[in-house]
Each structure stands twice: as C-alpha cells, then as structure tokens.
Design a protein around this motif. Structure first.
Motif, mmCIF file in Angstrom:
data_model
loop_
_atom_site.group_PDB
_atom_site.id
_atom_site.type_symbol
_atom_site.label_atom_id
_atom_site.label_comp_id
_atom_site.label_asym_id
_atom_site.label_seq_id
_atom_site.Cartn_x
_atom_site.Cartn_y
_atom_site.Cartn_z
ATOM 1 N N ALA A 86 76.996 -19.388 5.270
ATOM 2 C CA ALA A 86 77.215 -20.701 5.901
ATOM 3 C C ALA A 86 76.049 -21.046 6.812
ATOM 4 O O ALA A 86 75.534 -22.163 6.807
ATOM 5 N N LEU A 87 75.584 -20.026 7.597
ATOM 6 C CA LEU A 87 74.491 -20.289 8.535
ATOM 7 C C LEU A 87 73.173 -20.505 7.804
ATOM 8 O O LEU A 87 72.390 -21.369 8.183
ATOM 9 N N ARG A 88 72.924 -19.683 6.749
ATOM 10 C CA ARG A 88 71.690 -19.898 6.001
ATOM 11 C C ARG A 88 71.700 -21.329 5.461
ATOM 12 O O ARG A 88 70.719 -22.051 5.528
ATOM 13 N N GLY A 89 72.863 -21.710 4.930
ATOM 14 C CA GLY A 89 73.023 -23.081 4.437
ATOM 15 C C GLY A 89 72.647 -24.064 5.511
ATOM 16 O O GLY A 89 71.986 -25.048 5.260
ATOM 17 N N SER A 90 73.011 -23.769 6.778
ATOM 18 C CA SER A 90 72.752 -24.767 7.797
ATOM 19 C C SER A 90 71.253 -24.893 8.095
ATOM 20 O O SER A 90 70.779 -25.991 8.299
ATOM 21 N N LEU A 91 70.507 -23.778 8.093
ATOM 22 C CA LEU A 91 69.050 -23.888 8.288
ATOM 23 C C LEU A 91 68.433 -24.689 7.154
ATOM 24 O O LEU A 91 67.631 -25.606 7.373
ATOM 25 N N GLU A 92 68.817 -24.343 5.930
ATOM 26 C CA GLU A 92 68.223 -25.055 4.793
ATOM 27 C C GLU A 92 68.606 -26.531 4.790
ATOM 28 O O GLU A 92 67.776 -27.397 4.528
ATOM 29 N N LEU A 93 69.866 -26.790 5.113
ATOM 30 C CA LEU A 93 70.338 -28.172 5.160
ATOM 31 C C LEU A 93 69.568 -28.969 6.221
ATOM 32 O O LEU A 93 69.109 -30.091 5.986
ATOM 33 N N ILE A 94 69.421 -28.343 7.383
ATOM 34 C CA ILE A 94 68.705 -29.025 8.472
ATOM 35 C C ILE A 94 67.266 -29.309 8.056
ATOM 36 O O ILE A 94 66.740 -30.401 8.291
ATOM 37 N N ARG A 95 66.637 -28.333 7.400
ATOM 38 C CA ARG A 95 65.251 -28.541 6.950
ATOM 39 C C ARG A 95 65.170 -29.703 5.966
ATOM 40 O O ARG A 95 64.288 -30.558 6.062
ATOM 41 N N GLU A 96 66.110 -29.720 5.019
ATOM 42 C CA GLU A 96 66.113 -30.810 4.027
ATOM 43 C C GLU A 96 66.354 -32.156 4.698
ATOM 44 O O GLU A 96 65.660 -33.134 4.417
ATOM 45 N N GLN A 97 67.314 -32.182 5.613
ATOM 46 C CA GLN A 97 67.619 -33.453 6.288
ATOM 47 C C GLN A 97 66.436 -33.926 7.112
ATOM 48 O O GLN A 97 66.061 -35.093 7.073
ATOM 49 N N GLU A 98 65.852 -32.986 7.859
ATOM 50 C CA GLU A 98 64.707 -33.373 8.702
ATOM 51 C C GLU A 98 63.572 -33.913 7.840
ATOM 52 O O GLU A 98 62.898 -34.877 8.218
ATOM 53 N N ALA A 99 63.338 -33.268 6.689
ATOM 54 C CA ALA A 99 62.248 -33.713 5.807
ATOM 55 C C ALA A 99 62.492 -35.144 5.349
ATOM 56 O O ALA A 99 61.555 -35.908 5.131
ATOM 57 N N GLU A 100 63.758 -35.517 5.225
ATOM 58 C CA GLU A 100 64.080 -36.866 4.756
ATOM 59 C C GLU A 100 64.090 -37.913 5.865
ATOM 60 O O GLU A 100 63.700 -39.040 5.656
ATOM 61 N N VAL A 101 64.575 -37.520 7.042
ATOM 62 C CA VAL A 101 64.866 -38.570 8.040
ATOM 63 C C VAL A 101 64.005 -38.541 9.298
ATOM 64 O O VAL A 101 64.052 -39.475 10.088
ATOM 65 N N LEU A 102 63.254 -37.471 9.515
ATOM 66 C CA LEU A 102 62.394 -37.468 10.711
ATOM 67 C C LEU A 102 60.999 -37.963 10.356
ATOM 68 O O LEU A 102 60.490 -37.674 9.265
ATOM 69 N N ILE A 103 60.377 -38.669 11.282
ATOM 70 C CA ILE A 103 58.947 -38.962 11.153
ATOM 71 C C ILE A 103 58.255 -37.612 11.252
ATOM 72 O O ILE A 103 58.529 -36.830 12.174
ATOM 73 N N GLN A 104 57.410 -37.303 10.303
ATOM 74 C CA GLN A 104 56.920 -35.923 10.160
ATOM 75 C C GLN A 104 55.758 -35.644 11.115
ATOM 76 O O GLN A 104 54.598 -35.845 10.766
ATOM 77 N N THR A 105 56.086 -35.183 12.311
ATOM 78 C CA THR A 105 55.041 -34.885 13.302
ATOM 79 C C THR A 105 54.887 -33.393 13.560
ATOM 80 O O THR A 105 53.925 -32.984 14.204
ATOM 81 N N TYR A 106 55.824 -32.576 13.121
ATOM 82 C CA TYR A 106 55.769 -31.144 13.449
ATOM 83 C C TYR A 106 55.746 -30.285 12.189
ATOM 84 O O TYR A 106 56.390 -30.613 11.195
ATOM 85 N N ASP A 107 55.021 -29.171 12.290
ATOM 86 C CA ASP A 107 54.995 -28.180 11.230
ATOM 87 C C ASP A 107 55.814 -26.995 11.757
ATOM 88 O O ASP A 107 55.271 -26.068 12.324
#
Ligand code: PLP
Length: 403
Positions: free
Chosen positions: A4-25
């Motif tokens: 469940a937790l691994r899912g949450s890191l991956e999910l967060i990464r996918e969501q951020e890639a879609e919805v955040l202005i990409q300023t951080y690596d």
C-alpha cells in the motif's frame, strides 16, 4: 515496504508528474516523520539528516520546545494581517537586533523575500546612487530581484532581461572590487559564506575592503546570512568572525525552525529610507512563525549552545580533513562551524556519493557539481559525525583511496 505504501510513493510521483509545474528533480523517497537527527521514509527506513531540510531544521525534527510553541500558538491565533499588532514581532525584532548589533527588523516569509527587501532598501536609501555590486558565484534566491543579483548565469539566462544596474565582482578579488566600485554604487552585497556556490567563506581582506569602500562613500554593505547565519558557523552571525558590522543583514532558513520566516535587519538610519506603504507582505511575520522563532532563539541562546556548535564544527572539520589524507579524490575541505563541504575531483563521483550515502542511511547534498555540502542540525553529536564520515570513507574508497 508494504505494498500500500509503495503504491502511495509511486502514485504520488505519477500525480506530481501530471499536475505540478516541474521545478524539482526529487529523490524518490517519501518522507513521513522525523525525530531528532533522524527522518523516516514510508518504508520505515531511518536516515541521519546531515542537511537539515536545506539548513532549516537546525534543531532537528520534532524538537519539544518548537513543537510546544507551535501547538500552543496554533490553538490561539495562526494569522493576523500586518494591519494589526500581535504580541511577537516586537520581542523577536528586539532579540534579533540585540544579537546582530543592528537596530530594526522587517519580517517576511523566505530568504529571497528578505534579499528583495534588502535591495529595495539599498535603492531607496541610495537615492541617485543606484548601482549594486554583487558577487560572481553568489546565490540570493529565485525572485527577479534576487535572481538579478545572483552571480550564476545559468540561473539568470532564461529570465532576461534582469534588473538593471547590477555589476558582478569576482568574489574575494579585492582588485576587481576596487576597480568596479565608484560613487554611483548604492550597495555591495555578498554572502559571508557562499553556500550554493560551494561553501566559500569571504576572505577577511575582501570583507574589510567592502566595508571600507562603502563606509567612505556612504554606500551600504548588505550581508546575506540566510544560509550561514543564526548559529550555523559557531557564532550567532558569521560576520561576527570578522569583526565588522554590516548595514543590512538578511536571515531566513532556520529562523522559525521549519516554518517560513525571513528577516531583514538594518541600521536605524538605513531603515529610515522606508515609510509606511513602501514595502509590505500579507503573511510575513505572522504570530505562528514568530512564536516558533522566539522559541528557536531561546534555545540557541541557552548557555554554551552556540559554543557547542563551534566545538562540534571543529571536530567535524578534523574528521573531514582526515578523509582528505585518505582519498586523492578529495580536493579541498572548507567551511565554518557546522557549515562544511568537501570538494571532489569529479561531478559524477559527487553525484554517486550522494546516492550511495542515501543508500547507507545518510542525507547529504551536492552543490556546485563537485562539492559535497553538510548542514547538519545543531544537535548533531560526535557519534553521528563518526558514523557519517566512516560511511563516506567507504563510499569514497570505491577505487580512489590512497591508503
Ligand atoms: N540566500 C542564500 C544565501 C541562500 O542560501 C538561499 C537559499 O538557498 C536564499 C537566499 C533563498 O532563500 P529561499 O529559498 O528561502 O527563498
């Protein structure tokens, strides 16, 4: 890690890639909680933090005094606008002015805002003098004024045109400073220790010359201590190692122990260049951040606290110097107090060292390509330093040890 937790890191990464202005690596680690020197990820893995956020968590994580101050204040009053009074700005300003030797404070939310305010104050005070002498290799923040005075072309290039009237001087080159200074200069601005630029302290000769030139012509000396101030170097302010007094000082990062707060400290006659309406902020200096900052300064002012930073800084430096004798790839060891760095001979090695240290449970940072930077919390102990340096010794021994 549970799925469940691994899912949450991956999910967060996918969501951020879609919805955040990409300023951080970002490093692919999901941090969940912290305690003292340690921070824990969603796997429950423990990391010893030798970076303190980036120089922010100076008392480590979940410090009881800071937590108590924040909780108590959150229950009473989180925000009031600067249209009204609240009880904390005056005592906080009194504390900071007593510690710095300056007379007045303005509160904002971040480092870059503090530096913006310093520049505005210099321009307002200078009247017809408008030129700013800033340093090559410096870093003052990401907003347009701070960026315009940041001495790295790569940060400025995409955002031209910059603020006019800024001239860059080679840091620590007294001849260059003298050649570029004239009566049209309203301020010389510098970091006492260049942080992002690779942890380079200003030389005493250069700082003295900057003080002398500005004093003689009525220009101002602006000192950015956003990274190196408030105890980090083993004195309350890094310029206090040099025996000079600037006209304006900026601080931020550790000031409210993790809440956003910056401050500009200025001499009385300099501060007089601002009248009500010339500068301001909605959130800056709110009661929650100011209450946390008072608690932070209370802790910092405890008997022997800052001296302890200096002593542990010495110990850290000795251990890093020992690494230099063992590894040809270590070119230099620099810093003051608990602001330390080692310069390596290759960018690839520095990059992999940060990664391998993370694998071994230590957060360190790479800046200026080849420099490993350490900004541990002030509560770091010899035992943490030993463990971190031993791990780094092993990492650097990946084929490069002399011994
Ligand atoms: N000045 C210095 C010396 C800094 O190190 C930084 C941040 O790293 C800044 C200014 C900008 O601070 P902030 O990121 O809070 O805007």
């Amino acid at each position: 890690m549970n799925t469940a937790l691994r899912g949450s890191l991956e999910l967060i990464r996918e969501q951020e890639a879609e919805v955040l202005i990409q300023t951080y690596d970002r490093i692919p680690v999901l941090l969940e909680r912290g305690e003292g020197m340690h921070v824990y990820d969603s796997d429950g893995r423990e990391y010893v933090d030798f970076l303190s956020g980036i120089g922010v968590n100076a008392l480590g994580y979940n410090h009881p005094r800071i937590r108590a101050a924040i909780v108590a204040q959150a229950e009473r009053l989180i925000h009031v606008s600067n249209l009204f009074y609240h009880e904390y700005q005056a005592p906080l300003a009194a504390r900071l002015t007593a510690l710095s030797g300056l007379d007045r404070a303005f509160f904002c939310n971040s480092g870059t805002e503090a530096w913006e305010c310093a520049i505005k104050l210099a321009r307002a005070q200078g009247k017809k003098k408008t030129r700013l002498l800033m340093m090559k290799n410096s870093f003052h923040g990401r907003t347009m004024g701070s960026l315009s005075t940041t001495g790295h072309a790569k940060y400025r290039a995409p955002f031209r045109p910059m603020l006019p009237g800024v001239t860059f001087v080679r840091f620590n080159d007294v001849e260059d400073l003298e050649a570029k200074f004239d009566s049209s200069v309203c301020a010389i601005g510098l970091e006492t220790i260049q942080g992002e630029g690779g942890v380079h302290p200003v030389s005493p000769r250069f700082l003295e010359k900057a003080r002398e030139l500005t004093r003689n012509s009525g220009a101002l000396l602006l000192v950015d201590e956003i990274q190196c101030g408030l105890g980090r170097t083993g004195k309350m302010f890094a310029y206090q190692h040099y025996g000079i007094e600037p006209d304006i000082v900026t601080v931020a990062k550790p000031l409210a122990a993790g809440l956003p707060l910056g401050a500009v400290l200025a001499r009385d006659d300099v501060a007089a260049a601002f009248h009500p309406g010339m500068h301001g902020t909605t959130f800056g200096g709110g009661p929650l951040a100011c209450a946390a900052a008072l608690a932070f300064l209370e802790e910092l002012s405890g008997p022997g606290f800052v001296e302890g930073i200096a002593a542990r800084g010495e110990y850290f430096r000795d251990r890093l110097l020992h690494l230099k004798t063992r590894h040809r790839c270590v070119r230099d060891v620099r810093g003051m107090g608990l602001m330390a760095a080692i310069e390596l001979d290759s960018s690839a090695l520095a990059k992999s060292a940060v990664h391998e240290m993370m694998e071994r449970g230590f957060i360190i940072n790479r800046t200026h390509d080849v420099v490993l930077r350490f900004l541990p919390p002030y509560i770091v102990e010899a035992e943490h330093i030993d463990r971190m340096v031993n791990a780094l010794d092993e990492v650097l021994a990946g084929g490069t040890a002399n011994a």
